[in-house]
Design an enzyme around this catalytic site. Structure first.
Site, mmCIF file in Angstrom:
data_model
loop_
_atom_site.group_PDB
_atom_site.id
_atom_site.type_symbol
_atom_site.label_atom_id
_atom_site.label_comp_id
_atom_site.label_asym_id
_atom_site.label_seq_id
_atom_site.Cartn_x
_atom_site.Cartn_y
_atom_site.Cartn_z
ATOM 1 N N CYS A 113 0.812 -1.225 0.000
ATOM 2 C CA CYS A 113 0.000 0.000 0.000
ATOM 3 C C CYS A 113 0.845 1.274 0.000
ATOM 4 O O CYS A 113 0.369 2.335 -0.406
ATOM 5 C CB CYS A 113 -0.942 0.010 1.198
ATOM 6 S SG CYS A 113 -2.193 -1.281 1.115
ATOM 7 N N HIS A 250 -2.838 7.654 1.879
ATOM 8 C CA HIS A 250 -3.298 6.335 1.449
ATOM 9 C C HIS A 250 -4.683 6.120 2.043
ATOM 10 O O HIS A 250 -4.924 6.421 3.209
ATOM 11 C CB HIS A 250 -2.328 5.267 1.932
ATOM 12 C CG HIS A 250 -2.854 3.876 1.774
ATOM 13 N ND1 HIS A 250 -3.373 3.427 0.577
ATOM 14 C CD2 HIS A 250 -2.975 2.856 2.659
ATOM 15 C CE1 HIS A 250 -3.772 2.175 0.737
ATOM 16 N NE2 HIS A 250 -3.551 1.809 1.989
ATOM 17 N N ASN A 280 -9.964 0.747 -0.461
ATOM 18 C CA ASN A 280 -8.502 0.736 -0.400
ATOM 19 C C ASN A 280 -7.952 0.131 -1.691
ATOM 20 O O ASN A 280 -8.081 -1.074 -1.914
ATOM 21 C CB ASN A 280 -8.066 -0.087 0.825
ATOM 22 C CG ASN A 280 -6.563 -0.140 1.000
ATOM 23 O OD1 ASN A 280 -5.810 0.204 0.092
ATOM 24 N ND2 ASN A 280 -6.134 -0.591 2.169
HETATM 25 N N1 ACO Z 1 -19.208 -7.247 8.371
HETATM 26 C C1 ACO Z 1 -19.814 -7.485 9.532
HETATM 27 N N2 ACO Z 1 -19.174 -7.810 10.651
HETATM 28 C C2 ACO Z 1 -17.849 -7.894 10.584
HETATM 29 C C3 ACO Z 1 -17.139 -7.663 9.406
HETATM 30 C C4 ACO Z 1 -17.873 -7.340 8.263
HETATM 31 N N3 ACO Z 1 -17.285 -7.082 7.077
HETATM 32 N N4 ACO Z 1 -15.828 -7.838 9.650
HETATM 33 C C5 ACO Z 1 -15.713 -8.135 10.948
HETATM 34 N N5 ACO Z 1 -16.939 -8.197 11.515
HETATM 35 C C6 ACO Z 1 -17.261 -8.498 12.893
HETATM 36 C C7 ACO Z 1 -16.256 -9.411 13.530
HETATM 37 O O1 ACO Z 1 -16.545 -10.761 13.230
HETATM 38 C C8 ACO Z 1 -16.433 -9.092 14.984
HETATM 39 O O2 ACO Z 1 -17.568 -9.752 15.451
HETATM 40 P P1 ACO Z 1 -17.617 -10.374 16.955
HETATM 41 O O3 ACO Z 1 -17.444 -9.175 17.843
HETATM 42 O O4 ACO Z 1 -18.948 -11.004 16.994
HETATM 43 O O5 ACO Z 1 -16.454 -11.308 17.001
HETATM 44 C C9 ACO Z 1 -16.738 -7.605 14.971
HETATM 45 O O6 ACO Z 1 -17.196 -7.291 13.647
HETATM 46 C C10 ACO Z 1 -15.532 -6.756 15.284
HETATM 47 O O7 ACO Z 1 -14.465 -7.246 14.490
HETATM 48 P P2 ACO Z 1 -13.059 -6.562 14.536
HETATM 49 O O8 ACO Z 1 -12.127 -7.236 13.585
HETATM 50 O O9 ACO Z 1 -12.629 -6.437 15.968
HETATM 51 O O10 ACO Z 1 -13.436 -5.156 13.949
HETATM 52 P P3 ACO Z 1 -12.677 -3.780 14.118
HETATM 53 O O11 ACO Z 1 -13.496 -2.865 14.899
HETATM 54 O O12 ACO Z 1 -11.250 -3.981 14.460
HETATM 55 O O13 ACO Z 1 -12.736 -3.256 12.615
HETATM 56 C C11 ACO Z 1 -11.321 -3.068 10.664
HETATM 57 C C12 ACO Z 1 -12.123 -4.007 11.587
HETATM 58 C C13 ACO Z 1 -12.279 -2.109 10.022
HETATM 59 C C14 ACO Z 1 -10.610 -3.881 9.605
HETATM 60 C C15 ACO Z 1 -10.294 -2.302 11.547
HETATM 61 O O14 ACO Z 1 -9.556 -3.188 12.342
HETATM 62 C C16 ACO Z 1 -9.374 -1.496 10.733
HETATM 63 O O15 ACO Z 1 -9.732 -0.512 10.135
HETATM 64 N N6 ACO Z 1 -8.081 -1.831 10.682
HETATM 65 C C17 ACO Z 1 -7.140 -1.159 9.847
HETATM 66 C C18 ACO Z 1 -6.708 -2.111 8.840
HETATM 67 C C19 ACO Z 1 -6.788 -1.612 7.429
HETATM 68 O O16 ACO Z 1 -7.410 -0.659 7.057
HETATM 69 N N7 ACO Z 1 -6.041 -2.329 6.607
HETATM 70 C C20 ACO Z 1 -5.966 -2.072 5.243
HETATM 71 C C21 ACO Z 1 -4.682 -2.598 4.703
HETATM 72 S S1 ACO Z 1 -3.358 -1.860 5.539
HETATM 73 C C22 ACO Z 1 -3.348 -0.353 5.054
HETATM 74 O O17 ACO Z 1 -3.694 -0.094 3.946
HETATM 75 C C23 ACO Z 1 -2.942 0.707 6.021
#
Ligand code: ACO
Length: 323
Positions: A113, A250, A280
């Site tokens: 990325c 990004h 993304n």
């Molecule tokens: N739809 C519905 N529910 C979902 C989804 C989805 N797509 N994905 C996860 N869930 C659920 C999980 O199963 C979990 O359920 P549970 O509580 O019953 O177990 C709940 O939502 C919370 O899941 P988490 O993974 O803890 O969600 P979080 O609040 O961390 O959000 C996210 C996830 C959006 C990916 C966040 O961690 C994030 O933004 N991270 C940054 C990573 C990123 O953007 N990476 C991109 C590549 S790296 C870069 O480009 C910088």
């Protein structure tokens, strides 16, 4: 002092729009979850048979047109991509051939990325050392090809696209009033491999593999690492973060953008966000956002821009430039 100025930028998005509602028809997710957690509403996917080099070529063509120069005037193509058409050769050489460019050199840079920021740093160094006069820097990815459609935590985040800029050598005074790239600051830390990687490759599984991510951990590192690289680039150029007119980040997650803005005291109105309609797009996201902000008149000649990114590796960095 030789500076790399931007002569023009261009981008390309595939035609196929995939909304959150479209995804929720096949993935256990919802528009509400995706929008509130990420800010993403829709993304573009390359059509069947449409390849990274197709997107890269179109973005490159648009950037050359904006720069009003021909492909034969380019000495170097650096393409940032994680999703090449083939394991080799480089996408950059495919673009070179399609542009009808029969001279110079073309190669790919792999920094996921953050690839565009790395490619920009590479091309800038070639220009500042006097090795080349004009360079085409491309960021292009088909991230949809790396998704595990059974993993709802990752497959809703990504999209496909490409963006490009044309750089040219120009004489500057050597201070922060110069046009062009004023500083780049790139970093990596290979110990972070397990937080974001693809579980396949030619020398391991012999397959392409799927993207794997520990989202919460990536989030935590992203805000801190990106913010410190932005400060490093600003310091190297002798400017304050408050002097920057436009932040071109990004596009990973709106909450990461908001977190960085909060940490560095940046007015959110100065942050270019294309997340809602593109998701993304990995190496393409910075030049896509840049081209959008130039096209709609936000970015004007003389404006100070700070570009930033973080991705797998981890690899991250920032580039400060005066438009
Ligand atoms: N739809 C519905 N529910 C979902 C989804 C989805 N797509 N994905 C996860 N869930 C659920 C999980 O199963 C979990 O359920 P549970 O509580 O019953 O177990 C709940 O939502 C919370 O899941 P988490 O993974 O803890 O969600 P979080 O609040 O961390 O959000 C996210 C996830 C959006 C990916 C966040 O961690 C994030 O933004 N991270 C940054 C990573 C990123 O953007 N990476 C991109 C590549 S790296 C870069 O480009 C910088």
């Amino acid at each position: 002092m030789i500076r790399s100025i931007v002569l023009g930028s261009g981008s390309y998005l595939p035609e196929k729009i995939v909304t959150n509602a479209d995804l929720s028809a096949t993935v256990d997710t919802s528009d509400e979850w995706i929008r509130t957690r990420t800010g993403i509403c829709e993304r573009r996917f390359a059509a069947e048979g449409e390849k990274t080099s197709d997107l890269a070529f179109r973005a490159a063509r648009a950037a050359l047109d904006a720069a009003r120069i021909g492909a034969q005037d380019i000495d170097l193509i650096v393409c940032a991509t994680t999703t090449p058409d083939e394991t080799f050769p480089a996408v950059a050489t495919m673009v070179q051939a399609r542009l009808g460019m029969t001279r110079g050199a073309a190669f790919d840079v792999q920094a996921v990325c953050s690839g565009f920021v790395f490619a920009l740093a590479v091309a800038d160094n070639f220009i500042r050392t006097g090795t080349v006069k004009r360079a085409l820097v491309i960021g292009a990815d088909c991230m949809s090809r790396l998704m595990d459609w059974n993993d709802r935590t990752t497959c809703v985040l990504f999209g496909d696209g490409a963006g490009a800029v044309v750089l040219a050598a120009d004489e500057g005074a050597g201070d922060s009033r110069d046009r062009g790239i004023l500083a780049t600051a790139i970093f990596s830390d290979g110990r972070m491999h397990d937080l974001l990687y693809v579980d396949g490759g030619p020398s391991s599984t012999g397959t392409t593999g799927h993207l794997r991510m520990q989202g919460k951990e990536v989030f935590r590192h992203a805000v801190n690492n990106i913010a410190s690289s932005m400060e490093a680039a600003a310091k190297a150029a002798g400017v304050a973060i408050s002097d920057v007119d436009w932040f071109v980040p990004h596009q990973a997650n709106q909450r990461i953008l908001d977190g960085i803005a909060k940490k560095l005291g940046i007015d959110e109105a100065k942050v270019v966000s294309t997340l809602a309609l593109q998701g993304n797009t990995s190496a393409a996201s910075v030049p896509l956002a840049l081209t959008a902000a130039v096209a709609d008149g936000r970015v004007k000649p003389g404006d100070l821009l700070l570009l930033e990114a973080l991705g797998g590796g981890f690899a991250w960095g920032a580039a400060l430039l005066r438009w």
